[in-house]
Design an enzyme around this catalytic site. Sequence first.
Site, PDB file in Angstrom:
ATOM      1  CG  ASP B 282      -1.538   1.216   1.406  1.00  0.00           C
ATOM      2  OD1 ASP B 282      -2.147   1.754   0.666  1.00  0.00           O
ATOM      3  OD2 ASP B 282      -1.304   1.748   2.606  1.00  0.00           O
ATOM      4  CB  THR B 284      -1.274   6.761   1.784  1.00  0.00           C
ATOM      5  OG1 THR B 284      -1.311   7.036   0.378  1.00  0.00           O
ATOM      6  CG2 THR B 284      -1.320   7.848   2.814  1.00  0.00           C
ATOM      7  CG  ASP B 486      -1.229   2.227   6.741  1.00  0.00           C
ATOM      8  OD1 ASP B 486      -1.707   1.824   5.736  1.00  0.00           O
ATOM      9  OD2 ASP B 486      -0.836   3.339   7.045  1.00  0.00           O
TER      10      ASP B 486
END
Lengths: 81, 590
Positions: B282, B284, B486
């Site tokens: 991922d 960001t 996250d």
Amino acid sequence: MSDIRREMIMFSNLNCPTCAAKLETAVRALPGVASAKVVFGAASLDVEYDAGKVAYDRIADVASRMGLSVSARVPGTPSGN
Amino acid sequence: MTTMTHYINWLMIAIALVAGVPIAREAIGKLRLKQFSIALLVVFASIGAIIIGEAWEAAVVTVLFALGGWLESRTLARTRSALKELVDMMPRTARVRRGADIVEVSAYDVRQGDIVIIRPGDMVPVDGKVVAGSASLDTSSVTGESMPTEAMAGTAVTSGSVTLGGYLEVEAERVGTDTTFSRLIYMIAEAGDQKPKMQRTLDKFAQWYTPSVITASVLVYAITRDAHLALTFLVIACPGALVAAAPVAIIAGLGSAARQGVLIKGGERLERIARIDTVAFDKTGTLTMGKPQVVAVEGFAGKSADEVLAAAAGAELRSEHHLATAVLARAQADGVEPLPALDWEIRAGQGAIAHLEGGALTAVGNLALMRSLGIDVPQDQLHMVAHREAQGETVTLVALAGEAIGLIGIADQPRPEAAAAIAALSKAGIKNVVMLTGDNERAARHVAGLLGIEPSSVRSGLMPDDKVATIRSLQQSGARVAMVGDGINDAPALAMADVSVSMGASATRAAMEVADIALMSDNLMRIPQAFAHSRRMVQVIKQNVVLAVVVVAVLLAGVLVGRVHLASGMFIHEASILLVTLNGLRLLRR
């Protein structure tokens, strides 16, 4: 007219894989239950039933007689839709 | 001395009973489902060992087996609490307009077309479109983007977003069980279920090993009429070293990884981890810091960067907007004093304005704000804005006393070690690194370029289910995929991936708990290290399994030809357990 509902019933104490298999079989045997699948990794029962034929309480009753306690209910979209 | 041995014998029997009763229960349960398990063999062999006076053997095997089971159940509990947490987060009620009144109804009773009222701090209970009001929305639980978005009339909003301030009226389009957030929960539960189905290698092995050993020892008795020999056979056949092969290596390996801030959860996942050839990140908060920072301050027409920053900070002083936070942090870091202002005004979706002590006006915001204040932004300045935007930055204009004086570029910067970690992954045998993001293509490509990720491996503008679909299509093309993420929005993709990795301090608890590997720090270098370490662990376990099987095979052959007797057999048996234990402990060293 049928009133098909889908719910994920989460249990706080569904810890043995054997009880999971038993629960699945017992709930499937209820008249009006279209499908029942225990998601063991999520400690929950993904069930679709016809609310006109079987009440949620019947399903919960089967579980509680096996010593399981419900910790949450998450309504879902029936798979037919 | 004999009494001493006697006591120890009873103690061992007691230990075997305490550890053995749950194992027996498991074995009987599986037998009812027509499954032969190692548990069953452990039970038979322990009983046999006690009968022939080797209670020590019974105690060792049952305790080790129980330890393995305990490790497994702990992992399961973590996964479950993550899902429960999401369910607890779900909005239970919604405020809707019914006629002239605003009534609070159950979240499942909101109808399509209802106008839902959302106050500051509320979670949006439906998917829909804003019809009135404006607010900053934290959509991180659904999109993973840490930068809040501005919602105003006409904006589509997703359930699970949280308002940071402002007021919204949303026309419900998807309600109840059909909302994005509700489907997210089902997706996680379903994806999570695909893992336990992969039966553990040991269980498959048990399917034929257990019945054949039991049959063989019955045969031995039938042929020789020697009960002691049959029991010896049964006990020696009990895979003591095999039972110890994995748990010892796993505990040692997981322990040493944990000391470096890498939590690898559950032994059964190790083989999957060791086979990974593709890693999806991922963007960001994982490859990037996940926090907007000022990366450029440019002055127009001879104005200095400090002048621009001072004016911007003056206007932003009373704003809680995320861009304001970045500007104020930069001003403080550079030692720039904000211009003293008297009063402030926030223009939702546009920026902020302040009246300075001398009467002049300072403004920070987008082009729409400048136009509404009648401030002219000439063509060459617009080019400078476009240039920075092409670098993946969010650009705000700064105006002072009716004139545009500069711009501020804000971006989410890659982590300093990200490029090195990606290079290290390919050295660790990972063939393909993919970047998934809900962010736009321009920003995604820019970050990928900085990190050395192939443009063809960048997938941008993804919603949670798009991420799941991307992982699935990679898997269908034969890749074994690890996903690093996250946010809660990554949870379905994490669950779909063969292996999931969550990142340290920035990870939401939900992501951390479903993960197979959780990094306690935000150091991306730990990821290639974790893969290398897992491969070593699997190697050690394989060595142990081979050793254990060979020893048992040789011993059984020896028992049958009458060359191995109980005492010598037990000695070699225990020696092999010691050997696999020592081999496992090698993993404690780095």
